[in-house]
Design a protein around this motif. Structure first.
Motif, PDB file in Angstrom:
ATOM      1  N   SER A  58      -5.072   0.706   9.650  1.00  0.00           N
ATOM      2  CA  SER A  58      -4.781   1.475  10.943  1.00  0.00           C
ATOM      3  C   SER A  58      -3.542   1.036  11.743  1.00  0.00           C
ATOM      4  O   SER A  58      -3.198   1.848  12.648  1.00  0.00           O
ATOM      5  N   GLY A  59      -2.966  -0.280  11.342  1.00  0.00           N
ATOM      6  CA  GLY A  59      -1.854  -0.671  12.124  1.00  0.00           C
ATOM      7  C   GLY A  59      -2.245  -1.127  13.438  1.00  0.00           C
ATOM      8  O   GLY A  59      -1.631  -1.571  14.176  1.00  0.00           O
ATOM      9  N   ARG A  96       8.771   3.274   9.813  1.00  0.00           N
ATOM     10  CA  ARG A  96       8.324   2.757   8.690  1.00  0.00           C
ATOM     11  C   ARG A  96       7.386   1.629   8.795  1.00  0.00           C
ATOM     12  O   ARG A  96       7.270   0.918   7.895  1.00  0.00           O
ATOM     13  N   LEU A  97       6.540   1.177   9.788  1.00  0.00           N
ATOM     14  CA  LEU A  97       5.622   0.290  10.222  1.00  0.00           C
ATOM     15  C   LEU A  97       4.470   0.649   9.228  1.00  0.00           C
ATOM     16  O   LEU A  97       4.103   1.748   8.992  1.00  0.00           O
ATOM     17  N   GLY A  98       3.683  -0.346   8.730  1.00  0.00           N
ATOM     18  CA  GLY A  98       2.662  -0.074   7.832  1.00  0.00           C
ATOM     19  C   GLY A  98       1.368  -0.890   8.371  1.00  0.00           C
ATOM     20  O   GLY A  98       1.026  -0.725   9.792  1.00  0.00           O
ATOM     21  N   GLY A  99       0.719  -1.563   7.397  1.00  0.00           N
ATOM     22  CA  GLY A  99      -0.366  -2.109   7.882  1.00  0.00           C
ATOM     23  C   GLY A  99      -0.211  -3.567   8.733  1.00  0.00           C
ATOM     24  O   GLY A  99       0.513  -4.091   8.299  1.00  0.00           O
ATOM     25  N   VAL A 100      -1.209  -3.966   9.483  1.00  0.00           N
ATOM     26  CA  VAL A 100      -1.399  -5.123  10.067  1.00  0.00           C
ATOM     27  C   VAL A 100      -2.114  -6.193   8.734  1.00  0.00           C
ATOM     28  O   VAL A 100      -3.120  -5.730   8.325  1.00  0.00           O
ATOM     29  N   ASN A 101      -1.363  -7.232   8.929  1.00  0.00           N
ATOM     30  CA  ASN A 101      -1.842  -8.256   7.853  1.00  0.00           C
ATOM     31  C   ASN A 101      -2.422  -9.462   8.366  1.00  0.00           C
ATOM     32  O   ASN A 101      -3.425  -9.866   7.819  1.00  0.00           O
ATOM     33  N   SER A 102      -2.161  -9.744   9.666  1.00  0.00           N
ATOM     34  CA  SER A 102      -2.803 -11.148  10.090  1.00  0.00           C
ATOM     35  C   SER A 102      -2.609 -11.322  11.509  1.00  0.00           C
ATOM     36  O   SER A 102      -1.491 -10.670  12.238  1.00  0.00           O
ATOM     37  N   LEU A 103      -3.483 -12.291  12.072  1.00  0.00           N
ATOM     38  CA  LEU A 103      -3.204 -12.519  13.593  1.00  0.00           C
ATOM     39  C   LEU A 103      -3.505 -13.896  13.701  1.00  0.00           C
ATOM     40  O   LEU A 103      -4.341 -14.447  13.164  1.00  0.00           O
ATOM     41  N   SER A 104      -3.142 -14.381  14.682  1.00  0.00           N
ATOM     42  CA  SER A 104      -3.566 -15.870  15.252  1.00  0.00           C
ATOM     43  C   SER A 104      -3.131 -16.012  16.752  1.00  0.00           C
ATOM     44  O   SER A 104      -2.624 -15.197  17.497  1.00  0.00           O
ATOM     45  N   ILE A 105      -4.240 -16.843  17.438  1.00  0.00           N
ATOM     46  CA  ILE A 105      -4.358 -16.844  18.692  1.00  0.00           C
ATOM     47  C   ILE A 105      -4.001 -18.340  19.393  1.00  0.00           C
ATOM     48  O   ILE A 105      -4.792 -19.016  18.628  1.00  0.00           O
ATOM     49  N   TYR A 106      -3.208 -18.764  20.115  1.00  0.00           N
ATOM     50  CA  TYR A 106      -3.085 -19.954  20.875  1.00  0.00           C
ATOM     51  C   TYR A 106      -2.949 -20.046  22.389  1.00  0.00           C
ATOM     52  O   TYR A 106      -1.986 -19.248  22.711  1.00  0.00           O
ATOM     53  N   GLY A 107      -3.686 -20.383  23.003  1.00  0.00           N
ATOM     54  CA  GLY A 107      -4.080 -19.896  24.514  1.00  0.00           C
ATOM     55  C   GLY A 107      -4.034 -18.615  24.818  1.00  0.00           C
ATOM     56  O   GLY A 107      -4.953 -17.935  24.316  1.00  0.00           O
ATOM     57  N   ASP A 108      -3.081 -18.218  25.675  1.00  0.00           N
ATOM     58  CA  ASP A 108      -3.036 -16.816  25.914  1.00  0.00           C
ATOM     59  C   ASP A 108      -2.000 -15.927  25.181  1.00  0.00           C
ATOM     60  O   ASP A 108      -1.637 -14.739  25.559  1.00  0.00           O
ATOM     61  N   LEU A 109      -1.532 -16.599  24.164  1.00  0.00           N
ATOM     62  CA  LEU A 109      -0.534 -15.865  22.945  1.00  0.00           C
ATOM     63  C   LEU A 109      -1.389 -15.347  21.931  1.00  0.00           C
ATOM     64  O   LEU A 109      -1.972 -16.084  21.137  1.00  0.00           O
ATOM     65  N   LEU A 110      -1.057 -13.854  21.607  1.00  0.00           N
ATOM     66  CA  LEU A 110      -1.530 -13.523  20.313  1.00  0.00           C
ATOM     67  C   LEU A 110      -0.438 -12.942  19.358  1.00  0.00           C
ATOM     68  O   LEU A 110       0.672 -12.343  19.910  1.00  0.00           O
TER      69      LEU A 110
END
Length: 623
Positions: free
Chosen positions: A127-128, A171-185
């Motif tokens: 879904s992106g 031309r953006l496609g799918g989201v592949n990964s995420l990571s959170i540290y403190g208040d940063l995503l």
């Protein structure tokens, strides 16, 4: 068959069969002056009578008076199985679950947790977007089992982060990964190139600032390498690392270079540009060519080493000095020196010997039974997907989930069945490789195995190791779970072991990487380190105590899936035949441990994103 949430405990149990007196003591009277004897032997994990292992006690009369209990002297009516069960071991109880209602379209993959808002962030890949779930109401008293676990849907999606729309790039496609540290995503998203190749453009990392309620505001977008597949913050949040897989297109006419991107974070502000670590020094004729072992699979047609290496997942050492990057298709791990910001080494992981008794496998989906055999001359590449790192006695160790993966494209495929190979005439499995009930259907590579370069295969080499492993920093394997996963799932699930995740069809994956260990999380709970390993195909997860990497012990297998339900999921369209709503959780893809200190329940939690079922599940961990 198994319709419930299976929580298999460990405890030395009581007498099971006969030969137990009312007071629980074991005994057998002698006859005519002959001695009664009892013999104890260990039962391995996965035994058909004791899934978690234990002891077999046999008794009888020493008829020949030789002081030992011979086979013909055993009284089968007095045989006892003393099975291991649970006392004082870590347990996992399902307390939360979100059903997206989207099947087969990667609606729940990588997961992470924002402490301040008590919200779970879930990659909804195709879904992106990133789905955001409310976790503040989780309660350990809400643990459910059985049909209730299959139907549970008590977590609420409160919002979503539309990464593709926020970046506003073509031309953006799918989201592949995420990571959170403190208040940063940080979120990785792939991009097509301008020639119509869907994943072969340079991708992006979107950085968001999360407020105390979990609302996300885009603050930075950074171009990275080709097909960013995993993002990981280092231990102090001063650096974001990105594994850029650089997959070829389907025709294999374009193969971007794999690489590692590093984005510095200063005063909690991400830099607008990334440093890119390339593998070009390892190319043919380059300065570090000699460092590429023959056990590192380099087989893309016409590809340089830098093009062929495909970074999959990144783990950062506890001391924050090293990063370890799985190169799954290549059967290797790259070590990055984070102080010098250079690729220090590439570790060849070698092959797992399926000819050893403790590594025996069921290699056929057409044998109609659970059938473990030690096949001399047959091997598996470890090919880890998720990797993690922890320390023991000040030394760094790498933990790997050995899923396996083949290069199988329209323009190039290395994958065949074992019965398609031309084997050396002296190969010990010459006959078995032509039998579909033995080795004939095993999926193998054509790119490795001809050790003397004479045109026939001296070894049969398959994908994945059907296990998880622990490695030291030099790439030496110090532990492997051997055939544990297969034997445990066979004992618990019977004919449903090695099942695929898109339908219930019994043993349908023995020929093809079996249960496929993919997801992996490590957690320190009550002064012990535990590894949680998700089985992509069978479903569920294994728990091991890895506190000492040289003395690892199995703890539990937990699975929430109905193997009797009639359903089928089309992973291309997402269409479902039958009713998948009560099947349970399919395809664990990502895992996250929430420490007791940060947990909304004040107890440690395990969060799992289940790719095929589109569900996110939360387990309470306790004793």
């Amino acid at each position: 068959m198994n319709k419930t949430l299976t929580l298999i405990p460990l405890l030395v149990g009581a007498c099971w069969v006969t030969a137990c007196s009312d007071d629980g003591e074991q005994g057998l009277a002698g006859t005519d002056g002959l001695n009664a004897l009892t013999s104890a032997s260990a039962l391995a994990i996965g035994h058909e009578q004791c899934a978690l292992g234990g002891q077999l006690l046999t008794s009888g009369i020493d008829l020949n008076a030789n002081g030992s209990l011979d086979t013909e002297e055993v009284n089968s009516e007095l045989t006892q199985y003393m099975c291991n069960q649970a006392v004082g071991q870590l347990t996992a109880s399902l307390i939360g679950r979100y059903q997206s209602g989207v099947y087969g379209l990667s609606a729940a993959e990588i997961v992470d947790y924002h402490v301040m808002s008590q919200r779970i962030f879930v990659v909804n890949a195709k879904s992106g977007k990133v789905d955001v779930l409310e976790a503040s109401s989780l309660n350990l008293d809400d643990a459910v089992i059985g049909a209730g676990a299959l139907a549970l849907n008590n977590l609420t999606k409160v919002t979503e982060v539309d990464v593709a729309a926020d970046l506003a790039l073509k031309r953006l496609g799918g989201v592949n990964s995420l990571s959170i540290y403190g208040d940063l995503l940080a979120v990785a998203i792939e991009r097509a190139d301008d020639k119509g190749n869907s994943k072969q453009g340079r991708g992006y990392v979107a950085f968001y600032r999360l407020d105390d309620s979990g609302e996300a505001e885009l603050i930075q977008q950074v171009e990275v390498g080709y097909l960013p597949d995993n993002v990981t913050f280092n231990r102090d949040g001063s650096l974001l690392l990105v594994a850029n897989e650089g997959e070829p297109n389907s025709a294999y006419t374009l193969d971007p270079e794999g690489s590692i991107s590093a984005i510095a974070i200063t005063d909690n502000i991400p830099d607008p540009t990334a440093i890119e670590l390339s593998f070009n020094e390892f190319n043919l004729g380059a300065a570090r060519e000699a460092e590429i072992s023959s056990l590192i699979k380099i087989n893309g047609p016409g590809a340089s080493v830098a093009q062929d290496l495909e970074p999959e997942y990144i783990a950062v050492s506890e001391d924050n000095h090293k990063a370890y990057v799985s190169l799954q298709e290549n059967n290797a791990i790259a070590v990055v020196d984070l102080n010098q910001m250079r690729i220090e080494s590439i570790l060849a992981l070698g092959l797992k010997d399926y000819g050893l008794e403790h590594n025996k496998i069921d290699a056929s989906d057409k044998d109609g039974q659970v059938n473990f055999v030690a096949y001399k001359g047959v091997y598996g590449m470890y090919q880890p997907d998720t990797i993690q790192s922890y320390q023991w006695k000040g030394a760094n160790f790498i933990v790997s989930a050995n899923e396996g993966d083949a290069r199988d494209y329209d323009g190039f495929s290395e994958e065949v069945r074992a019965d398609d190979l031309i084997l050396d005439a002296a190969h010990p499995q010459l006959a078995a490789a032509q039998d579909k009930t033995q080795l004939g259907r095993l999926k193998v590579t054509t790119s490795m195995g001809d050790t003397d370069n004479d045109g026939d295969m001296d070894n049969i080499v398959s994908y994945g190791a059907r296990s998880f492993s622990i490695w030291d920093e030099q790439g030496n394997r110090v532990f492997d779970s051997a055939s544990d996963f297969s034997r445990i799932t066979a004992a618990v699930l019977g004919d449903n072991f090695n099942n695929n995740n898109d339908e219930n069809k019994g043993d349908s994956r023995s020929d093809d990487k079996a249960h496929e260990p993919e997801a992996l999380a490590l957690g320190k709970i009550a002064d012990k380190y535990y590894a949680f390993i998700g089985l992509e195909r069978n479903g569920g997860f294994m728990i091991y105590d890895i506190s000492n990497p040289f003395d690892v012990s199995f703890v539990d297998y937990v699975v929430n899936r109905d193997f009797d339900a009639e359903f089928e999921i089309d992973t291309d369209t997402g269409e479902v035949s039958g009713d998948a709503t009560l099947v349970g959780d399919l395809g664990p893809e990502g895992m996250k441990i929430i420490s007791a200190q940060n947990s909304p329940t004040a107890e440690p939690l395990l969060v799992i994103g289940n790719e095929l079922s589109g569900t996110t599940s939360v387990y309470g961990l306790g004793f």
